[in-house]
Design a protein around this motif. Structure first.
Motif, PDB file in Angstrom:
ATOM      1  N   PHE A   6      67.121 -49.010 -19.425  1.00 46.06           N
ATOM      2  CA  PHE A   6      66.415 -50.195 -19.910  1.00 46.06           C
ATOM      3  C   PHE A   6      66.168 -50.004 -21.403  1.00 46.06           C
ATOM      4  O   PHE A   6      66.140 -48.873 -21.898  1.00 46.06           O
ATOM      5  CB  PHE A   6      65.062 -50.367 -19.204  1.00 46.06           C
ATOM      6  N   VAL A   7      65.986 -51.087 -22.097  1.00 43.89           N
ATOM      7  CA  VAL A   7      65.662 -51.051 -23.523  1.00 43.89           C
ATOM      8  C   VAL A   7      64.490 -51.989 -23.760  1.00 43.89           C
ATOM      9  O   VAL A   7      64.444 -53.087 -23.182  1.00 43.89           O
ATOM     10  CB  VAL A   7      66.862 -51.489 -24.389  1.00 43.89           C
ATOM     11  N   ARG A   8      63.548 -51.556 -24.564  1.00 46.15           N
ATOM     12  CA  ARG A   8      62.496 -52.476 -24.963  1.00 46.15           C
ATOM     13  C   ARG A   8      62.651 -52.779 -26.448  1.00 46.15           C
ATOM     14  O   ARG A   8      62.918 -51.890 -27.270  1.00 46.15           O
ATOM     15  CB  ARG A   8      61.104 -51.925 -24.658  1.00 46.15           C
ATOM     16  N   PHE A  75      59.906 -57.196 -25.569  1.00 46.97           N
ATOM     17  CA  PHE A  75      60.892 -57.734 -24.646  1.00 46.97           C
ATOM     18  C   PHE A  75      61.584 -56.578 -23.934  1.00 46.97           C
ATOM     19  O   PHE A  75      61.987 -55.598 -24.570  1.00 46.97           O
ATOM     20  CB  PHE A  75      61.926 -58.577 -25.400  1.00 46.97           C
ATOM     21  N   HIS A  76      61.714 -56.688 -22.613  1.00 49.84           N
ATOM     22  CA  HIS A  76      62.267 -55.618 -21.798  1.00 49.84           C
ATOM     23  C   HIS A  76      63.638 -56.041 -21.290  1.00 49.84           C
ATOM     24  O   HIS A  76      63.773 -57.066 -20.603  1.00 49.84           O
ATOM     25  CB  HIS A  76      61.331 -55.291 -20.635  1.00 49.84           C
ATOM     26  N   LEU A  77      64.655 -55.253 -21.609  1.00 55.81           N
ATOM     27  CA  LEU A  77      66.031 -55.600 -21.283  1.00 55.81           C
ATOM     28  C   LEU A  77      66.598 -54.631 -20.262  1.00 55.81           C
ATOM     29  O   LEU A  77      66.562 -53.412 -20.469  1.00 55.81           O
ATOM     30  CB  LEU A  77      66.896 -55.583 -22.544  1.00 55.81           C
ATOM     31  N   SER A  78      67.134 -55.167 -19.186  1.00 58.61           N
ATOM     32  CA  SER A  78      67.812 -54.351 -18.185  1.00 58.61           C
ATOM     33  C   SER A  78      69.257 -54.115 -18.626  1.00 58.61           C
ATOM     34  O   SER A  78      69.724 -54.663 -19.634  1.00 58.61           O
ATOM     35  CB  SER A  78      67.804 -55.058 -16.830  1.00 58.61           C
ATOM     36  N   LYS A  79      69.975 -53.331 -17.850  1.00 58.95           N
ATOM     37  CA  LYS A  79      71.382 -53.086 -18.160  1.00 58.95           C
ATOM     38  C   LYS A  79      72.165 -54.395 -18.133  1.00 58.95           C
ATOM     39  O   LYS A  79      73.052 -54.616 -18.979  1.00 58.95           O
ATOM     40  CB  LYS A  79      71.974 -52.091 -17.164  1.00 58.95           C
ATOM     41  N   TRP A  84      75.052 -58.589 -21.115  1.00 57.96           N
ATOM     42  CA  TRP A  84      75.194 -60.002 -21.478  1.00 57.96           C
ATOM     43  C   TRP A  84      75.164 -60.161 -22.997  1.00 57.96           C
ATOM     44  O   TRP A  84      75.993 -60.859 -23.587  1.00 57.96           O
ATOM     45  CB  TRP A  84      74.082 -60.818 -20.829  1.00 57.96           C
ATOM     46  N   PHE A  85      74.185 -59.510 -23.648  1.00 56.84           N
ATOM     47  CA  PHE A  85      74.084 -59.608 -25.101  1.00 56.84           C
ATOM     48  C   PHE A  85      75.296 -58.986 -25.802  1.00 56.84           C
ATOM     49  O   PHE A  85      75.746 -59.476 -26.834  1.00 56.84           O
ATOM     50  CB  PHE A  85      72.813 -58.923 -25.598  1.00 56.84           C
ATOM     51  N   ASN A  86      75.791 -57.883 -25.256  1.00 55.71           N
ATOM     52  CA  ASN A  86      76.888 -57.163 -25.909  1.00 55.71           C
ATOM     53  C   ASN A  86      78.270 -57.648 -25.495  1.00 55.71           C
ATOM     54  O   ASN A  86      79.278 -57.116 -25.953  1.00 55.71           O
ATOM     55  CB  ASN A  86      76.776 -55.661 -25.612  1.00 55.71           C
ATOM     56  N   GLY A 193      72.362 -49.284 -10.616  1.00 49.91           N
ATOM     57  CA  GLY A 193      73.569 -50.092 -10.689  1.00 49.91           C
ATOM     58  C   GLY A 193      73.858 -50.728  -9.342  1.00 49.91           C
ATOM     59  O   GLY A 193      73.002 -51.358  -8.729  1.00 49.91           O
ATOM     60  N   SER A 194      75.068 -50.542  -8.852  1.00 50.93           N
ATOM     61  CA  SER A 194      75.436 -51.095  -7.547  1.00 50.93           C
ATOM     62  C   SER A 194      75.161 -50.130  -6.405  1.00 50.93           C
ATOM     63  O   SER A 194      75.385 -50.461  -5.238  1.00 50.93           O
ATOM     64  CB  SER A 194      76.927 -51.461  -7.548  1.00 50.93           C
TER      65      SER A 194
END
Length: 436
Positions: A6-8, A75-79, A84-86, A193-194
């Motif tokens: 995760f990234v904040r 803002f908290h970003l999941s993988k 999506w952003f990258n 992940g999966s």
């Protein structure tokens, strides 16, 4: 146990400087934004906007530092968010464009009759490069930028400016998922992940009236038949079958006199318990829940208050109080990132990378993002998903305590249903066994 990336993204050191307007002719010329309060709405991509007051500093042409180092937004970003952003942009989507948008308003934040009370002064857009953010921290922006329009005439004031620091840093988390509703005694899976693998099992139980009258049991308030919900518990076991955490309803959920709802003045409560050895339990935290009445155009919500019960501290330590919409559900979250200021380099004072002194920090080892639990609304099939910051799990028992807390939050959504509605059969006719 392997965590998920995760990234904040942290936004702080927010400040505005406005050009001084020339004297206006005549009386009643209005209030210039250089003297009136201002606030910002900050949005990252399609995530919900966050509103925060924006302090003003004098416009003297100097590159001075902002007056406040407070955190403005997180803002908290999941993988999946990062991917999506990258991802590569396409004709029909804005993928690959991580953009921070800041709208600046004059006036006090809020609304009157559903209409925003602020006056838009301008907008600023900052592109962010999030590649590699899950591996190492990075300052993505720091300094002043212009927003709004510069006057066109000779001697017209300069454009207004906004200062902010944007920092991205890794925030790995353990993720757990119930494979069924807590009242159905489900398994709890660890997710990466999966891949999913069993981590815990849950056992739901309910103390019957006869159990509650046994010697040694704490007496519960009595009420009319069907007019109280009490005695529920969820015990979390590891894969060997040993109990490693428990959520136990210690104060029943009862309607306030003359109503069919659990009120804030008389909430139901849970204790979250951890093993103390020799089959005994010790309290770790307390959760209180009630039903908040919705306002105009809004539905009711589940209100909650969460306290830590720290060893050696003779009083409960309040950690969070908020609410979750009863109809559609939402997230119970413990996030202490905003409790400490942001440094000039963009690092929160509560970060392990900062050099802050935590000798007087009142919340023990709990800093930054602690946990969240996503639950569904009432009368919906709810299989909670739990995220816990890596720094807050040292062993399986730590994770189990947060899983038990998530189960208590989910069950409180049912416990706080209007008493004019019947509960599901799993809750209306539970097994009358006491789980220890």
């Amino acid at each position: 146990m392997d965590p998920c990336p995760f990234v904040r993204v942290l936004v702080g050191n927010l400040a505005l400087r406005m050009p001084v307007a020339p004297p206006a002719a005549g009386a009643g010329a209005g209030v210039h934004p250089s003297t009136s309060p201002c606030y910002c709405k900050i949005r990252l991509g399609k995530m919900p906007a966050q509103s925060v007051p924006a302090p003003l500093v004098p416009f003297d042409g100097a590159e001075q530092a902002p007056a406040s180092g407070a955190l403005a937004a997180a803002f908290h970003l999941s993988k999946a968010d990062l991917e999506w952003f990258n991802g590569k942009p396409s004709l029909f989507s804005s993928r690959g464009e991580a953009t921070l948008k800041v709208a600046v308003y004059a006036g006090r934040k809020g609304s009157t009759c559903g209409v925003s009370s602020g006056r838009l002064l301008g907008r600023a857009t900052i592109p962010l490069d999030l590649k590699g953010a899950e591996a190492k921290p990075a300052v993505l922006h720091s300094g002043w930028i212009s927003f709004g329009k510069r006057g066109g005439g000779k001697g017209s004031p300069a454009a207004a400016e906004l200062s902010l620091t944007v920092r991205a840093e890794p925030d790995p988390r353990f993720v757990f998922e119930f494979d069924g509703e807590p009242e159905c005694s489900p398994q709890v899976l660890q997710v990466r992940g999966s891949m999913k693998q069993p981590m815990f099992t849950c056992k739901f139980g309910c103390r019957s009236n006869s159990d509650l009258r046994r010697p040694g049991m704490q007496p519960e308030r009595e009420g009319a038949s069907g007019k109280e919900r009490k005695g529920w518990s969820v015990t979390v076991h590891d894969l060997s079958g040993s109990p490693v955490a428990m959520a136990s309803m210690v104060t029943p959920f009862v309607p306030s006199p003359g109503t069919d709802r659990v009120s804030r003045s008389n909430p139901g409560a849970w204790l979250i318990l951890r093993p103390a050895g020799d089959g005994a339990w010790e309290p770790w935290a307390r959760l209180e829940c009630w039903r908040e009445r919705g306002g105009a155009g809004t539905s009711d919500s589940l209100g909650y208050h969460f306290d830590l019960l720290l060893p050696g501290v003779d009083h409960a330590v309040p950690l969070v109080e908020s609410s979750i919409p009863s109809s559609k559900g939402g997230k119970f979250a413990i996030d202490l990132t905003a409790a400490q200021p942001l440094s000039r380099g963009g690092t929160p004072g509560c970060s392990p990378r900062s050099s802050g002194d935590f000798s007087n920090w009142p919340l023990g080892n709990y800093r930054g993002f602690v946990m969240s639990a996503a639950v569904q609304g009432e009368a919906r099939c709810s299989k909670p998903t739990v995220e816990v910051g890596v720094a807050h799990i040292g062993c399986a028992e730590d994770a189990a305590a947060f899983v038990a807390l998530a189960a208590a939050v989910d069950l409180s959504m049912d416990a706080c249903r209007l008493f004019s509605h019947r509960l599901r059969k799993e809750l209306s006719h539970p097994q009358a066994d006491l789980l220890r």
